[in-house]
Write a protein that holds these residues in place. Structure first.
Motif, PDB file in Angstrom:
ATOM      1  N   UNK A  30      -7.200  15.376  -7.415  1.00 31.72           N
ATOM      2  CA  UNK A  30      -5.868  15.948  -7.226  1.00 31.72           C
ATOM      3  C   UNK A  30      -5.777  16.625  -5.859  1.00 31.72           C
ATOM      4  N   UNK A  33      -5.649  13.958  -3.161  1.00 23.51           N
ATOM      5  CA  UNK A  33      -4.347  13.284  -3.148  1.00 23.51           C
ATOM      6  C   UNK A  33      -3.304  14.146  -2.446  1.00 23.51           C
ATOM      7  N   UNK A  34      -3.320  15.447  -2.718  1.00 25.39           N
ATOM      8  CA  UNK A  34      -2.356  16.341  -2.066  1.00 25.39           C
ATOM      9  C   UNK A  34      -2.516  16.327  -0.552  1.00 25.39           C
ATOM     10  N   UNK A  37      -1.473  12.884   0.942  1.00 24.78           N
ATOM     11  CA  UNK A  37      -0.027  12.738   0.900  1.00 24.78           C
ATOM     12  C   UNK A  37       0.668  13.464   2.029  1.00 24.78           C
ATOM     13  N   UNK A  43      -2.035   7.388  -2.231  1.00 30.58           N
ATOM     14  CA  UNK A  43      -3.121   7.046  -3.141  1.00 30.58           C
ATOM     15  C   UNK A  43      -2.671   5.886  -4.020  1.00 30.58           C
ATOM     16  N   UNK A  44      -3.354   4.768  -3.907  1.00 31.80           N
ATOM     17  CA  UNK A  44      -3.001   3.584  -4.662  1.00 31.80           C
ATOM     18  C   UNK A  44      -3.590   3.638  -6.062  1.00 31.80           C
ATOM     19  N   UNK A  45      -4.866   3.994  -6.140  1.00 30.72           N
ATOM     20  CA  UNK A  45      -5.528   4.086  -7.429  1.00 30.72           C
ATOM     21  C   UNK A  45      -6.608   5.154  -7.346  1.00 30.72           C
ATOM     22  N   UNK A  46      -6.927   5.715  -8.506  1.00 33.63           N
ATOM     23  CA  UNK A  46      -8.082   6.594  -8.617  1.00 33.63           C
ATOM     24  C   UNK A  46      -8.965   5.987  -9.678  1.00 33.63           C
ATOM     25  N   UNK A  47     -10.242   5.842  -9.426  1.00 37.58           N
ATOM     26  CA  UNK A  47     -11.088   5.360 -10.502  1.00 37.58           C
ATOM     27  C   UNK A  47     -12.348   6.195 -10.624  1.00 37.58           C
TER      28      UNK A  47
ATOM     29  N   UNK B  21      -0.239  11.783  -6.583  1.00 39.37           N
ATOM     30  CA  UNK B  21       0.073  12.718  -5.512  1.00 39.37           C
ATOM     31  C   UNK B  21      -0.607  14.060  -5.758  1.00 39.37           C
ATOM     32  N   UNK B  46     -12.549   4.916 -15.764  1.00 39.32           N
ATOM     33  CA  UNK B  46     -11.262   5.604 -15.911  1.00 39.32           C
ATOM     34  C   UNK B  46     -10.464   5.248 -14.684  1.00 39.32           C
ATOM     35  N   UNK B  48      -6.556   5.684 -12.651  1.00 31.66           N
ATOM     36  CA  UNK B  48      -5.225   6.280 -12.590  1.00 31.66           C
ATOM     37  C   UNK B  48      -4.387   5.454 -11.629  1.00 31.66           C
TER      38      UNK B  48
END
Lengths: 418, 418
Positions: A30, A33-34, A37, A43-47, B21, B46, B48
């Protein structure tokens, strides 16, 4: 969306079995991503994957196929379950060599703490020779920057403050020079008191008329609903100007439920109001057990407007420290308007603040009765001159009931101050 | 690993722009992973993704190729940015039809609250005719269970308590009947006072001799290090028995730093100790600002052993409510051994508890001086008979300094009680 330039995409890959068994909650993604941004990187994907060679290689391949940047955290510690570094070395075709700067930092780390240094610590200074080393002044595992087929891969330790340091010191400045990123501007309106679908109904025309480069999102956050407008454009200034027109329209459509036009916590909103008026506040908490005090005191500088709390979890603390009368407790019970009123008045005297919040309730899972079921909460908020009391009936789990009580209580005080 | 049966794998897919984001921290995945692990189901990955049709379809295809179960949360709300349901309907080749039970629940939800019902709320009762509906008694968006090519796909709302309810009411019981899962047993030792690499050094032989079906993980958690052993096997009882032998070996190797042999919070450990001894405790918090009280009171039933706190954020609260002497404050400063000692003694009198914790420190980012830099903390813990004082020098950000102070303070009291 025709108005926006090509997006720079990032995948965030988190490595570690602890994320897959649920022992750790991922807060790193998180934060990353902030930050990204704000730079106009999307962010396209988080895995999240385990400490498994095949899973790491599979993720590098798949994410490298769709994103421009692959940010990897975790799996770089000194213990045996951390396999990320050898796998990266293999994947990018390098050889592990000692990085002298990191070696000296590791030596100095252990010497300055008078700790013996172990081979596994010294090995932290080994890095693939195909990587650019991103030095870590907060720990012993360095970050590593790889480039392959025009894509950028960065590996960082998973310890939050080390990852943040490497992002700020190295990764973000380097990314800024690499990419011509679009401007992304967010603006958030905090609201309280109306459900998501009712707001959406009121905003039907507004949403239908939004241009393609501006997007509205509904973000429920226990007790509040955040409405976030996002705009994409060529440069920050004109994009922000375009956004502000729509943000003003949004505010004008929701005057009755608007709380604040910035994405900050309610505690922060209270702090700004009190600072502007040179006033102070305190709290008297029963059911929230210190959570309101904590929400406030995690804000740097809150000591300027917040004096303290009496956490009166036991009834005898309510009587002994806050002066709640035995007879009031006996006649009404601890969860009652009369008791929160006396708690508030007692706390105003004891803490000597201008404003006060007092709460008493039943957060569950046990302790409810037919007349006062779990989730019953009484809140008092105000000053010696004007004190408002209000009752809520919550219907969540214990922790969420505590959070919502804090939100509602702080919002009651906010309404009274503005 | 030869001793374990074929693992049942799950992918957790979280849908929503708010996760990309960074406006929301994903706590759902950790909870789901814990529940699934206890059932012997292994989280493989996992991921997202955003509210984007192509990203959702891509995730369904990729995760369906590697996992047996795909659990999807988010994107089912009544507002326009939620597109998950139509995409699922398309992917699984269904048509949206009204589910009568959900329809009646939605009607009843709005009637009982005296709210007008909107078309978008009524539409929540539309479900793909190829799905088994998992009714949601906590909200208006139902869960949906799909099967395709021998794989199971479940879609649930992202609101945590709704997701948890649907998992417990429907998903977990159904999964149990579908799969013959292996037994997975975890056992965790909490330790404090030694770094990861030094513990690893002491455990070199132990780790080398672990059988292939047992795995050791190091999980740092500000101020504590958790050592988790995981065993896989045919049935729970024999797997647990095999694990317990190695867990005892682990404990015997670390007697000096062991805190507790269960994965619970330090507050929970304190609660168990105090309950067994029929004793009570309280807190006097300056720099932690209510966080210790909150850590304790989020535990259900903590009122049996925890009475309350004086959060003395301002110095005048230390003098007025806790009886700290002006002269002591002036001579030593608020962050000093003398002040935490007087805070502890004052709080013991005021709160009338058997044990007390008092803390005072500088959590940052500002407020440090050359003699007392940011991160300086004094802790007092004990009883009227025996009070221990100790100083720490922390080196993290504000929130982490608060958390570590709480951990260290609770551990000091624990050591004194056992």
């Amino acid at each position: 969306m025709t108005t926006q330039p090509k997006k720079v995409l990032v995948s965030i890959v988190t490595i570690g079995d602890e994320l897959l068994i649920g022992q750790t909650i991922d807060t790193n993604s998180a934060w990353m991503a902030q930050q990204l941004n704000a730079m106009g990187i999307w962010v396209h994907r988080r895995i999240a994957i385990g400490d498994v060679r095949e899973a790491i290689i599979d993720a590098l391949e798949k994410e490298g196929a769709v994103s421009d940047i692959i940010l990897i955290t975790g799996g770089l510690g000194p213990t045996a379950d951390d396999i990320t570094k050898p796998v990266l070395c293999e994947y990018f075709g390098g050889t592990l060599v000692r990085d002298e700067v990191t070696y000296n930092m590791v030596m100095e780390f252990f010497e300055s703490r008078n700790l013996p240094r172990l081979q596994r610590n010294v090995d932290q200074s080994l890095v693939p020779d195909v990587a650019t080393v991103l030095h870590n002044i907060r720990g012993t595992a360095p970050g590593m920057w790889f480039e392959k087929d025009g894509k950028i891969y960065v590996s960082m330790p998973g310890v939050p403050h080390e990852m943040k340091g490497i992002m700020q010191d190295h990764v973000m400045p380097r990314l800024q020079t690499f990419f011509d990123t679009p401007a992304v501007v967010h603006q958030t309106l905090l609201t309280s008191g109306m459900g998501e679908s009712f707001i959406a109904e009121r905003l039907t025309d507004f949403e239908a008329n939004l241009p393609s480069g501006i997007k509205l999102a509904y973000l429920p956050s226990y007790g509040l609903l955040k409405l976030r407008l996002t705009a994409f454009g060529q440069d920050g200034q004109s994009t922000a100007a375009a956004l502000s027109v729509y943000f003003q329209q949004l505010k004008d459509l929701l005057p009755d439920i608007s709380v604040y036009d910035e994405d900050v916590s309610l505690a922060e909103v209270l702090g700004r109001l009190l600072t502007a008026k040179h006033k102070t506040m305190g709290t008297a908490e029963s059911c929230t057990g210190g959570y309101i005090a904590h929400s406030i005191t995690q804000i740097p500088g809150s000591s300027a407007w917040y004096k303290g709390s009496v956490v009166s979890y036991a009834n005898e603390i309510k009587t002994n420290l806050l002066g709640v009368k035995q007879t009031t407790l006996q006649a009404n019970g601890a969860v009652s308007e009369a008791v929160v009123r006396e708690m508030a008045m007692g706390a105003l005297q004891q803490l000597k603040t201008d404003y006060i919040i007092a709460v008493s309730g039943i957060m569950g899972p046990d302790g409810g009765t037919p007349e006062k079921p779990v989730g019953t909460v009484w809140i008092a908020a105000g000053s010696a001159e004007k004190l408002v009391t209000v009752k809520f009936q919550l219907r969540f789990g214990r922790m969420n009931n505590i959070q919502m009580t804090a939100t509602y209580a702080m919002n009651e005080l906010r309404k009274l101050i503005v």
